[in-house]
Design a protein around this motif. Sequence first.
Motif, PDB file in Angstrom:
ATOM      1  N   THR A 176       0.810  -1.222   0.000  1.00 14.87           N
ATOM      2  CA  THR A 176       0.000   0.000   0.000  1.00 14.87           C
ATOM      3  C   THR A 176       0.840   1.267   0.000  1.00 14.87           C
ATOM      4  O   THR A 176       0.344   2.338  -0.353  1.00 14.87           O
ATOM      5  N   GLU A 177       2.113   1.158   0.389  1.00 18.90           N
ATOM      6  CA  GLU A 177       2.935   2.355   0.532  1.00 18.90           C
ATOM      7  C   GLU A 177       4.298   2.272  -0.131  1.00 18.90           C
ATOM      8  O   GLU A 177       5.117   3.174   0.018  1.00 18.90           O
ATOM      9  N   THR A 178       4.566   1.188  -0.852  1.00 19.31           N
ATOM     10  CA  THR A 178       5.836   1.082  -1.586  1.00 19.31           C
ATOM     11  C   THR A 178       5.540   0.689  -3.030  1.00 19.31           C
ATOM     12  O   THR A 178       4.473   0.152  -3.336  1.00 19.31           O
TER      13      THR A 178
END
Length: 251
Positions: free
Chosen positions: A151-153
């Motif tokens: 979700t964040e990389t």
Amino acid sequence: MSDSKLAGRFFDAAIGLLQRVRDEDAEEIEAAGTLIADTVADGGRLFAFGAGHSSVAAQDIVYRAGGLALMNLLVVPGTVGVDVMPATLGSALERVDGLASAVLDSSPARAGDLLVIISLSGRNALPVEMAMNARALGLRVIGVTSVAYTTETKSRHSSGTYLKDHCDIVLDSRIPIGDAELTLDTIEAPFAPASTVVTSALLQAVMATAAGALAERGIEPPLLRSGNVDGGHEWNGRVMTEYGDRIFYRH
């Protein structure tokens, strides 16, 4: 803050994560254990792979007292741990395209076998390609990863996908991004990683489930005993002789 309080905070964090995977991954743990039992019962072989510190959890289920003798370590030279010099080379190799296919093609893995792939972030080319190629060869794949990373990389594989996208079963370790459980005003960086503790426990839960599933079918699980217990070596010798064609760490 005293050292003992920091230690307590880390234990609390690790316990909290263990409780989460116990409760929230229960269905996947059961499915993974059943799939391993299916593979053993059907004559297949078992392999585990992890790069860097993820390799610690892979090694924890290979040639282990109380573990299944059929679990073999799939080794990618230079990525097994921090023994490679310089240690940063291991991290660099995880981002190399083509390495996984070369390793699989030269390994004994074949259709009908099962591969456990451990990658905390699941974003690097090596674990993604390993899962993709393993499934193309007819292996079943169990991925152990932290889904939060997706979700964040950004993926480092050319497909833009992650390990979790190429698995039959995904076990989510629930490890926060960055793999550090503690912070302190006087320390600039977060610290105290818990991924090894949680991932190893998660996999041992799966292996316990597999052993139980085999026993329920009337199949004696091919378990190893401690060589430091009287009779252990004799027991292990019998198991390794019986399943010698599915054990590769002796050759």
